[in-house]
Design a protein around this motif. Structure first.
Motif, PDB file in Angstrom:
ATOM      1  N   TYR A 105       0.844  -1.200   0.000  1.00 47.18           N
ATOM      2  CA  TYR A 105       0.000   0.000   0.000  1.00 47.18           C
ATOM      3  C   TYR A 105       0.883   1.255   0.000  1.00 47.18           C
ATOM      4  N   PRO A 106       0.337   2.369  -0.428  1.00 45.37           N
ATOM      5  CA  PRO A 106       1.116   3.613  -0.355  1.00 45.37           C
ATOM      6  C   PRO A 106       1.529   3.885   1.098  1.00 45.37           C
ATOM      7  N   VAL A 107       2.757   4.315   1.273  1.00 51.07           N
ATOM      8  CA  VAL A 107       3.276   4.588   2.616  1.00 51.07           C
ATOM      9  C   VAL A 107       2.981   6.043   2.985  1.00 51.07           C
ATOM     10  N   ASP A 108       2.339   6.228   4.126  1.00 48.87           N
ATOM     11  CA  ASP A 108       2.060   7.582   4.620  1.00 48.87           C
ATOM     12  C   ASP A 108       3.053   7.871   5.743  1.00 48.87           C
ATOM     13  N   LEU A 109       4.212   8.378   5.353  1.00 47.38           N
ATOM     14  CA  LEU A 109       5.291   8.597   6.326  1.00 47.38           C
ATOM     15  C   LEU A 109       4.872   9.591   7.411  1.00 47.38           C
ATOM     16  N   SER A 110       4.221  10.680   7.008  1.00 45.59           N
ATOM     17  CA  SER A 110       3.854  11.693   8.004  1.00 45.59           C
ATOM     18  C   SER A 110       2.932  11.102   9.059  1.00 45.59           C
ATOM     19  N   GLN A 111       1.980  10.289   8.601  1.00 43.46           N
ATOM     20  CA  GLN A 111       1.054   9.661   9.549  1.00 43.46           C
ATOM     21  C   GLN A 111       1.807   8.675  10.447  1.00 43.46           C
ATOM     22  N   MET A 112       2.785   7.961   9.859  1.00 45.74           N
ATOM     23  CA  MET A 112       3.590   7.045  10.683  1.00 45.74           C
ATOM     24  C   MET A 112       4.314   7.808  11.790  1.00 45.74           C
ATOM     25  N   LEU A 113       4.781   9.007  11.447  1.00 47.12           N
ATOM     26  CA  LEU A 113       5.559   9.785  12.424  1.00 47.12           C
ATOM     27  C   LEU A 113       4.667  10.511  13.424  1.00 47.12           C
ATOM     28  N   GLN A 114       3.369  10.406  13.220  1.00 43.64           N
ATOM     29  CA  GLN A 114       2.422  11.059  14.129  1.00 43.64           C
ATOM     30  C   GLN A 114       2.644  10.599  15.573  1.00 43.64           C
ATOM     31  N   THR A 115       3.151   9.371  15.723  1.00 42.36           N
ATOM     32  CA  THR A 115       3.349   8.835  17.081  1.00 42.36           C
ATOM     33  C   THR A 115       4.782   9.036  17.585  1.00 42.36           C
ATOM     34  N   ALA A 116       5.615   9.686  16.799  1.00 39.86           N
ATOM     35  CA  ALA A 116       7.016   9.867  17.226  1.00 39.86           C
ATOM     36  C   ALA A 116       7.077  10.899  18.349  1.00 39.86           C
ATOM     37  N   ALA A 117       7.503  10.450  19.512  1.00 37.77           N
ATOM     38  CA  ALA A 117       7.444  11.319  20.690  1.00 37.77           C
ATOM     39  C   ALA A 117       8.276  12.589  20.519  1.00 37.77           C
ATOM     40  N   GLY A 118       9.355  12.514  19.750  1.00 35.78           N
ATOM     41  CA  GLY A 118      10.218  13.683  19.605  1.00 35.78           C
ATOM     42  C   GLY A 118       9.785  14.652  18.527  1.00 35.78           C
ATOM     43  N   ALA A 119       8.736  14.294  17.800  1.00 39.88           N
ATOM     44  CA  ALA A 119       8.283  15.187  16.716  1.00 39.88           C
ATOM     45  C   ALA A 119       7.360  16.256  17.292  1.00 39.88           C
ATOM     46  N   ALA A 120       7.705  17.509  17.075  1.00 33.37           N
ATOM     47  CA  ALA A 120       6.892  18.603  17.620  1.00 33.37           C
ATOM     48  C   ALA A 120       5.836  19.065  16.622  1.00 33.37           C
ATOM     49  N   TYR A 121       6.169  18.992  15.345  1.00 39.48           N
ATOM     50  CA  TYR A 121       5.227  19.552  14.346  1.00 39.48           C
ATOM     51  C   TYR A 121       5.407  18.846  13.011  1.00 39.48           C
ATOM     52  N   ILE A 122       4.290  18.329  12.489  1.00 41.54           N
ATOM     53  CA  ILE A 122       4.281  17.706  11.158  1.00 41.54           C
ATOM     54  C   ILE A 122       3.014  18.159  10.446  1.00 41.54           C
ATOM     55  N   GLU A 123       3.160  18.701   9.263  1.00 43.01           N
ATOM     56  CA  GLU A 123       1.969  19.110   8.498  1.00 43.01           C
ATOM     57  C   GLU A 123       2.145  18.706   7.036  1.00 43.01           C
ATOM     58  N   ARG A 124       1.028  18.359   6.386  1.00 41.39           N
ATOM     59  CA  ARG A 124       1.070  18.039   4.951  1.00 41.39           C
ATOM     60  C   ARG A 124       0.354  19.139   4.175  1.00 41.39           C
ATOM     61  N   CYS A 125       1.033  19.659   3.158  1.00 32.50           N
ATOM     62  CA  CYS A 125       0.524  20.758   2.338  1.00 32.50           C
ATOM     63  C   CYS A 125       0.662  20.371   0.871  1.00 32.50           C
ATOM     64  N   ALA A 126       0.335  21.292  -0.020  1.00 34.61           N
ATOM     65  CA  ALA A 126       0.497  21.056  -1.461  1.00 34.61           C
ATOM     66  C   ALA A 126       0.842  22.377  -2.125  1.00 34.61           C
ATOM     67  N   VAL A 127       1.473  22.300  -3.301  1.00 38.11           N
ATOM     68  CA  VAL A 127       1.802  23.547  -4.021  1.00 38.11           C
ATOM     69  C   VAL A 127       1.064  23.566  -5.365  1.00 38.11           C
ATOM     70  N   THR A 128      -0.260  23.432  -5.292  1.00 41.04           N
ATOM     71  CA  THR A 128      -1.050  23.277  -6.516  1.00 41.04           C
ATOM     72  C   THR A 128      -1.794  24.535  -6.937  1.00 41.04           C
ATOM     73  N   ASN A 129      -1.936  25.496  -6.044  1.00 38.38           N
ATOM     74  CA  ASN A 129      -2.615  26.756  -6.388  1.00 38.38           C
ATOM     75  C   ASN A 129      -2.148  27.821  -5.393  1.00 38.38           C
ATOM     76  N   PRO A 130      -2.433  29.094  -5.673  1.00 38.92           N
ATOM     77  CA  PRO A 130      -1.888  30.148  -4.811  1.00 38.92           C
ATOM     78  C   PRO A 130      -2.282  29.990  -3.332  1.00 38.92           C
ATOM     79  N   LYS A 131      -3.519  29.562  -3.089  1.00 36.04           N
ATOM     80  CA  LYS A 131      -3.952  29.404  -1.689  1.00 36.04           C
ATOM     81  C   LYS A 131      -3.104  28.322  -0.993  1.00 36.04           C
ATOM     82  N   ASN A 132      -2.959  27.179  -1.661  1.00 40.16           N
ATOM     83  CA  ASN A 132      -2.157  26.095  -1.074  1.00 40.16           C
ATOM     84  C   ASN A 132      -0.695  26.510  -0.927  1.00 40.16           C
ATOM     85  N   ILE A 133      -0.204  27.259  -1.905  1.00 36.60           N
ATOM     86  CA  ILE A 133       1.214  27.677  -1.848  1.00 36.60           C
ATOM     87  C   ILE A 133       1.435  28.612  -0.653  1.00 36.60           C
TER      88      ILE A 133
END
Ligand SMILES: Cc1ncc(C[n+]2csc(CCOP(=O)(O)OP(=O)(O)O)c2C)c(N)n1
Ligand code: SF4
Length: 245
Positions: A156-184
């Protein structure tokens, strides 16, 4: 006349080698703008990947290292530990950060290394000709899965960010896109926050950015951006994945 746009100071006056419509060029600009706005150009160190962005040191006007494929977070860890006053970021494709470098990434996040990872997810191995990556979505045709990704055969496709959701040392993880001015604009805010998390010494930070690869997807630039919005986000929804700041 009022100036409304200028080249970020942290970008050298070089012409990108990226294909037309590629997200790397936009993401480079966003990272450079954030470095300028935070006033950290003199103390910033970048670690580029193996992949289409391997020559990122030709573009970013900050100190740059280089890492073997997948090892960027490990190299960045070493740099940050030796020079803790520097702002250290990695810039990695999905093949780099979520296949060859999975172990390095997971453990850097878990250890809470004070580094920032910029994770460019274009669902293929771009530089080497569009092979299937861990992030290739179900049904997506690539040069090594011409009939489309089949989970029972290919995983299956690997969702690395979601996997790292449980990493105790991770303070901030966000998924974005660069597909239009608002997203950019939103992606830029996320990159800025990720750097700020490092400046505030809060832990590991990562921004995953869904990014078109029109060349390997064999689409026009417009269709490639549409495909990110309509198909890729079904597997990789845009959202804050972890924020303990
Ligand atoms: C250990 C190792 N294996 C394979 C390669 C060959 N290689 C170079 S770039 C690349 C694909 C990079 O894809 P990705 O990380 O998704 O970045 P993109 O080119 O899509 O930006 C591969 C397989 C390598 N350099 N090192
Ligand atoms: S092959 Fe894809 S990721 Fe690489 S520069 Fe071209 S569009 Fe960008």
């Amino acid at each position: 006349m009022k100036k409304v746009f200028e080249r970020p100071k942290s970008l050298k006056p070089a012409v990108f080698h990226y294909c037309p419509g590629c997200g790397h060029s936009i993401i480079h600009r966003l990272v450079a703008e954030v470095i300028d706005e935070l006033g950290i150009q003199e103390r910033c160190i970048g670690v580029p990947p193996a992949g289409c962005a391997v020559l990122a040191y030709n573009y970013f006007d900050v100190d740059m290292g280089e890492a073997p494929h997948g090892r960027a977070t490990a190299v960045a860890t070493g740099i940050k530990r030796v020079l803790p006053d520097r702002v250290v970021f990695t810039y990695q494709g999905d093949g780099d950060i979520a296949a060859i470098g999975t172990a390095e990434t997971v453990h850097a996040a878990n250890r809470g290394e004070r580094i920032t990872a910029i994770f460019v997810n274009n669902a293929v191995y771009g530089m080497t000709g569009g092979q299937m990556a861990p992030t290739t979505i179900t049904g997506q045709a690539t040069t090594t899965s011409p009939g489309g990704r089949v989970p029972l055969r290919d995983g299956y496709p690997v969702d690395l960010s979601q996997m790292l959701q449980t990493a105790a040392g991770a303070a901030y993880i966000e998924r974005c896109a660069v597909t239009n001015p608002k997203n950019i604009n939103h992606a830029k805010k996320a990159i800025r926050k990720a750097f700020q998390v490092q400046l505030d010494d809060l832990g590991f930070s990562m921004v995953e950015i869904l990014s078109p690869c029109p060349t390997n997807w064999k689409m026009s630039s417009v269709d490639a951006s549409k495909w990110v919005d309509e198909e890729m986000t079904k597997f990789f929804p845009l959202k804050v994945i972890r924020d303990v700041t």
